[in-house]
Design an enzyme around this catalytic site. Structure first.
Site, mmCIF file in Angstrom:
data_model
loop_
_atom_site.group_PDB
_atom_site.id
_atom_site.type_symbol
_atom_site.label_atom_id
_atom_site.label_comp_id
_atom_site.label_asym_id
_atom_site.label_seq_id
_atom_site.Cartn_x
_atom_site.Cartn_y
_atom_site.Cartn_z
ATOM 1 N N CYS A 1 0.815 -1.218 0.000
ATOM 2 C CA CYS A 1 0.000 0.000 0.000
ATOM 3 C C CYS A 1 0.848 1.267 0.000
ATOM 4 O O CYS A 1 0.428 2.300 -0.536
ATOM 5 C CB CYS A 1 -0.938 0.003 1.202
ATOM 6 S SG CYS A 1 -0.121 -0.228 2.798
ATOM 7 N N HIS B 1 -2.598 7.124 2.719
ATOM 8 C CA HIS B 1 -1.138 7.164 2.853
ATOM 9 C C HIS B 1 -0.598 8.322 2.024
ATOM 10 O O HIS B 1 -0.901 8.443 0.830
ATOM 11 C CB HIS B 1 -0.507 5.865 2.348
ATOM 12 C CG HIS B 1 -0.693 4.692 3.262
ATOM 13 N ND1 HIS B 1 -1.338 4.773 4.476
ATOM 14 C CD2 HIS B 1 -0.301 3.393 3.129
ATOM 15 C CE1 HIS B 1 -1.326 3.572 5.050
ATOM 16 N NE2 HIS B 1 -0.708 2.726 4.257
#
Length: 361
Positions: free
Chosen positions: A158, A252
């Site tokens: 990710c 993120h």
């Protein structure tokens, strides 16, 4: 397109829940199996969750009443019920390898969110907008496994999903030579919410186990090439990473510094390249593909996690603050949704690509 029967292995975890939410009403994929550990097997999905549904959308009715199967003990039964499985389990690496190998050898394709097989040379690790051509290595993998349909395909970590897509269209055009990236990663990446991890409120943890190695190594496989039935990693650019856990629920962010071996790229040209970029997912008009994969924000205070992580239903990458740098050539900030683009959404998009290309048939 035909409809494919789908199983979700590891359905009770954070990423598994996201898979459940994303296949709900999917035009190509019909969920018919939810599987988890022996602790959950035999319970309904709602019972197994025991109030831990963490998605922003309601728990789908079809999922709530579905009886959980045992991902290990019921593997043969599951493989007969589905056309492929999504796999997102919380297990030691050797157990993940064995589990995914079992399903693949049962002639059941595996689309994995797990890290265990990411560096298996004949397992494609694919971001559809970047390296769709790596799917051809499946032919060699099937020969190794002795399968007709079965294979394993994985998605990348990710943490990569914000900065690698932004760097990709610049890599060959300008000769990307070196990258420094600092990532600021949401708590859902650890499978947590603020309710289950109250220690993260008003806190930053400057370490995420294994994350920096993944952030430095995995882009080299994405940018590699298929050669003699295996993926050979790229040799450049040199990447160094620092990864921090921050008090954000989802999203993120990366602060990126990049150096090139040629002349300094014009900033306006880079912005135009980002805003106009299309990958294979856009060309094929896959159901989960964002219309605009990359979007540059001119505002100094964008992208922001709260405002921009859900852009393009969580499948877009947002970029901002592009400037020249005194040590590198350019620097910028980028953002992606870690459990959608960075996890389950990226897996669903890869499955759509596999189906469209005929690998699920």
């Amino acid at each position: 397109m035909p409809t494919y029967r789908v199983g979700i292995v590891g359905a009770t975890g954070m990423v598994g829940q996201r898979f459940v939410s994303l296949v709900n009403g999917h035009p190509w994929f019909q969920p018919v199996v939810l599987a988890a550990s022996s602790r959950s097997a035999g319970k309904t999905y709602e019972e197994a969750l025991n109030g831990r549904w963490a998605m922003e959308t309601p728990l789908p009715e079809w999922a709530a009443g579905m009886t959980i199967l045992d991902a290990l003990a019921d593997a043969s039964r599951i493989a007969e019920m589905v056309d492929f499985v999504f796999c997102a389990v919380d297990m030691p690496k050797d157990q993940v390898l064995a589990l995914e190998d079992t399903y693949a050898r049962l002639d059941c394709p595996v689309v994995s969110n797990n890290s265990a097989n990411r560096f298996t040379p004949d397992v494609p690790m694919v971001v559809p907008e970047i390296n769709h051509d790596h799917l051809q290595v499946i032919e060699a993998q099937r020969k190794r496994l002795g399968t007709k349909r079965g294979f394993i395909a994985v998605k990348s970590n990710c943490s990569l999903q914000s900065y690698v897509p932004a760097l990709h269209p610049l890599k060959d055009l300008y000769g990307l030579e070196k990258v420094l990236v600092c990532t600021y990663q949401a708590i859902s990446g650890a499978g947590k919410t603020f309710q289950t991890w109250p220690e993260m409120v008003d806190n930053v943890i400057p370490y995420i186990g294994g994350e920096e190695e993944k952030s430095e190594r995995e882009p080299m496989k994405l940018w590699g090439r298929v050669e003699n039935g295996r993926i050979v990693n790229a040799e450049t650019p040199a990447i160094t990473a620092q990864c921090l856990r921050v008090p954000v629920s989802d999203g993120h962010m990366g602060a990126v510094f990049a150096g090139f071996d040629g002349k300094l790229p014009p900033l306006d040209e880079i912005k135009q390249i980002w805003n106009s970029y299309e990958g294979e997912a856009q060309r094929l008009k896959l159901p989960s593909a964002p219309d605009h994969f990359l979007q540059y924000f001119e505002e100094d205070d964008r992208p922001q996690t709260g405002l921009d992580r859900d852009r393009e239903h969580g499948m877009g990458v947002s970029i901002g603050r592009l400037r020249h740098d005194t040590q590198y050539d350019i620097k910028f900030v980028c953002l992606s949704h870690n459990t959608i683009r960075g996890a389950a959404g990226g897996g669903v998009l890869m499955a759509e690509l596999l189906a469209k290309k005929g690998w699920m048939d």
